[in-house]
Write a protein that holds these residues in place. Sequence first.
Motif, short mmCIF file in Angstrom:
data_model
loop_
_atom_site.label_atom_id
_atom_site.label_comp_id
_atom_site.label_asym_id
_atom_site.label_seq_id
_atom_site.Cartn_x
_atom_site.Cartn_y
_atom_site.Cartn_z
N PRO A 36 74.99 -67.31 47.61
CA PRO A 36 75.22 -66.57 46.35
C PRO A 36 76.10 -65.32 46.52
CG PRO A 36 72.89 -66.48 46.99
CD PRO A 36 73.57 -67.42 47.95
N THR A 37 76.22 -64.77 47.73
CA THR A 37 77.05 -63.56 47.88
C THR A 37 78.54 -63.90 47.76
OG1 THR A 37 77.15 -63.72 50.29
CG2 THR A 37 75.36 -62.40 49.36
N SER A 38 78.88 -65.19 47.79
CA SER A 38 80.28 -65.58 47.59
C SER A 38 80.50 -66.32 46.28
CB SER A 38 80.80 -66.43 48.76
OG SER A 38 81.04 -65.62 49.89
N HIS A 39 79.44 -66.57 45.55
CA HIS A 39 79.52 -67.17 44.21
C HIS A 39 80.63 -68.23 44.10
CE1 HIS A 39 78.42 -66.60 39.85
NE2 HIS A 39 79.45 -67.41 39.78
N PHE A 40 80.40 -69.39 44.69
CA PHE A 40 81.39 -70.47 44.66
C PHE A 40 81.35 -71.23 43.34
CE2 PHE A 40 81.54 -69.74 49.15
CZ PHE A 40 82.82 -70.13 49.53
N LEU A 41 82.54 -71.58 42.88
CA LEU A 41 82.70 -72.32 41.64
C LEU A 41 83.44 -73.62 41.96
CD1 LEU A 41 82.53 -71.82 38.49
CD2 LEU A 41 84.88 -70.99 38.65
N ALA A 42 82.93 -74.75 41.49
CA ALA A 42 83.62 -76.04 41.72
C ALA A 42 84.56 -76.31 40.55
CB ALA A 42 82.58 -77.15 41.82
N LEU A 43 85.81 -76.66 40.87
CA LEU A 43 86.75 -77.07 39.83
C LEU A 43 86.77 -78.60 39.84
CD1 LEU A 43 89.70 -74.59 40.55
CD2 LEU A 43 87.74 -74.27 39.04
N VAL A 44 86.37 -79.17 38.74
CA VAL A 44 86.11 -80.61 38.69
C VAL A 44 87.00 -81.25 37.64
CG1 VAL A 44 84.28 -82.27 38.16
CG2 VAL A 44 83.72 -80.21 39.43
N ASP A 45 87.56 -82.43 37.95
CA ASP A 45 88.41 -83.10 36.96
C ASP A 45 87.57 -83.88 35.95
OD1 ASP A 45 87.73 -85.54 38.08
OD2 ASP A 45 89.62 -85.79 39.16
N ALA A 46 88.24 -84.54 35.01
CA ALA A 46 87.53 -85.22 33.92
C ALA A 46 86.58 -86.30 34.44
CB ALA A 46 88.54 -85.82 32.95
N ALA A 47 86.91 -86.85 35.61
CA ALA A 47 86.07 -87.92 36.18
C ALA A 47 84.94 -87.37 37.05
CB ALA A 47 86.94 -88.86 37.00
N GLY A 48 84.83 -86.03 37.11
CA GLY A 48 83.77 -85.42 37.92
C GLY A 48 84.14 -85.26 39.38
N GLU A 49 85.42 -85.54 39.72
CA GLU A 49 85.86 -85.40 41.12
C GLU A 49 86.18 -83.94 41.41
OE1 GLU A 49 86.18 -87.81 43.40
OE2 GLU A 49 85.53 -89.38 42.02
N LEU A 50 85.79 -83.49 42.60
CA LEU A 50 86.09 -82.12 43.00
C LEU A 50 87.59 -81.98 43.26
CD1 LEU A 50 84.78 -79.38 43.78
CD2 LEU A 50 84.73 -80.20 46.14
N ALA A 51 88.26 -81.10 42.50
CA ALA A 51 89.71 -80.94 42.62
C ALA A 51 90.08 -79.60 43.25
CB ALA A 51 90.35 -81.05 41.23
N GLY A 52 89.13 -78.69 43.31
CA GLY A 52 89.41 -77.37 43.88
C GLY A 52 88.17 -76.52 43.81
N PHE A 53 88.28 -75.33 44.32
CA PHE A 53 87.15 -74.40 44.22
C PHE A 53 87.67 -72.98 44.14
CE2 PHE A 53 86.95 -72.12 48.26
CZ PHE A 53 87.84 -72.85 49.03
N ARG A 54 86.82 -72.10 43.65
CA ARG A 54 87.10 -70.66 43.64
C ARG A 54 85.86 -69.99 44.21
NH1 ARG A 54 91.67 -68.61 43.66
NH2 ARG A 54 92.37 -70.62 44.35
N SER A 55 86.04 -68.85 44.84
CA SER A 55 84.88 -68.08 45.30
C SER A 55 85.07 -66.64 44.87
CB SER A 55 84.76 -68.17 46.83
OG SER A 55 85.78 -67.41 47.45
#
Length: 151
Positions: A36-55
């Motif tokens: 939680p100290t880096s609060h990762f966010l998953a960027l997901v495409d319309a099909a639910g595939e992981l396309a990127g992330f942000r922290s």
Amino acid sequence: MHMTAAYADELTRWEYPHPYDRYSMLDTDPSEFLDPTSHFLALVDAAGELAGFRSFGRDGQVPGGTYDDSALDMGGGLRPDLTGRGLGGAAIQLGIDYAWENFDIQKLRVTVWQENKRALKVLSALGFQSLDRFVATTTQEEYQILTLARR
Ligand SMILES: CC(C)(COP(=O)(O)OP(=O)(O)OC[C@H]1O[C@@H](n2cnc3c(N)ncnc32)[C@H](O)[C@@H]1OP(=O)(O)O)[C@@H](O)C(=O)NCCC(=O)NCCS
């Protein structure tokens, strides 16, 4: 969406070709992406595939840099096969919008390897301005710190 254990596992298999191999996450403990100290966010495409992330937080800092509480650090990346196709700007913009909506901050900060001209170009186009340069204590390579103020 928030990072899940399945997406975190997937991130540990992401491998970037040289010279971006420094960003590969092979051998990273997946629990780091759930910290939680880096609060990762998953960027997901319309099909639910992981396309990127942000922290947001400690993950975006590089040892040797000078960091204070005036800004929130943002890290992240596109899935390796999606890089170099002009998609990075939109991915980073999603992170920027998320940060302004979800954190009580006035400034975002990113730390980029000086030779990552691709990232520097995208960040500059999004309005990030160079603040500082330093040599990483871990790799002795030059990094740049850039910031973006809330409008
Ligand atoms: C950094 C990142 C977001 C950039 O997004 P991208 O979609 O791959 O980048 P683009 O394809 O839009 O390329 C951006 C620009 O850099 C240019 N570029 C690419 N390689 C370059 C190089 N070696 N030197 C100079 N310019 C370069 C492109 O031509 C493009 O220019 P344009 O905007 O004038 O067309 C993405 O590559 C990524 O997430 N990489 C993961 C690893 C990483 O670098 N992490 C650090 C993030 S701070």
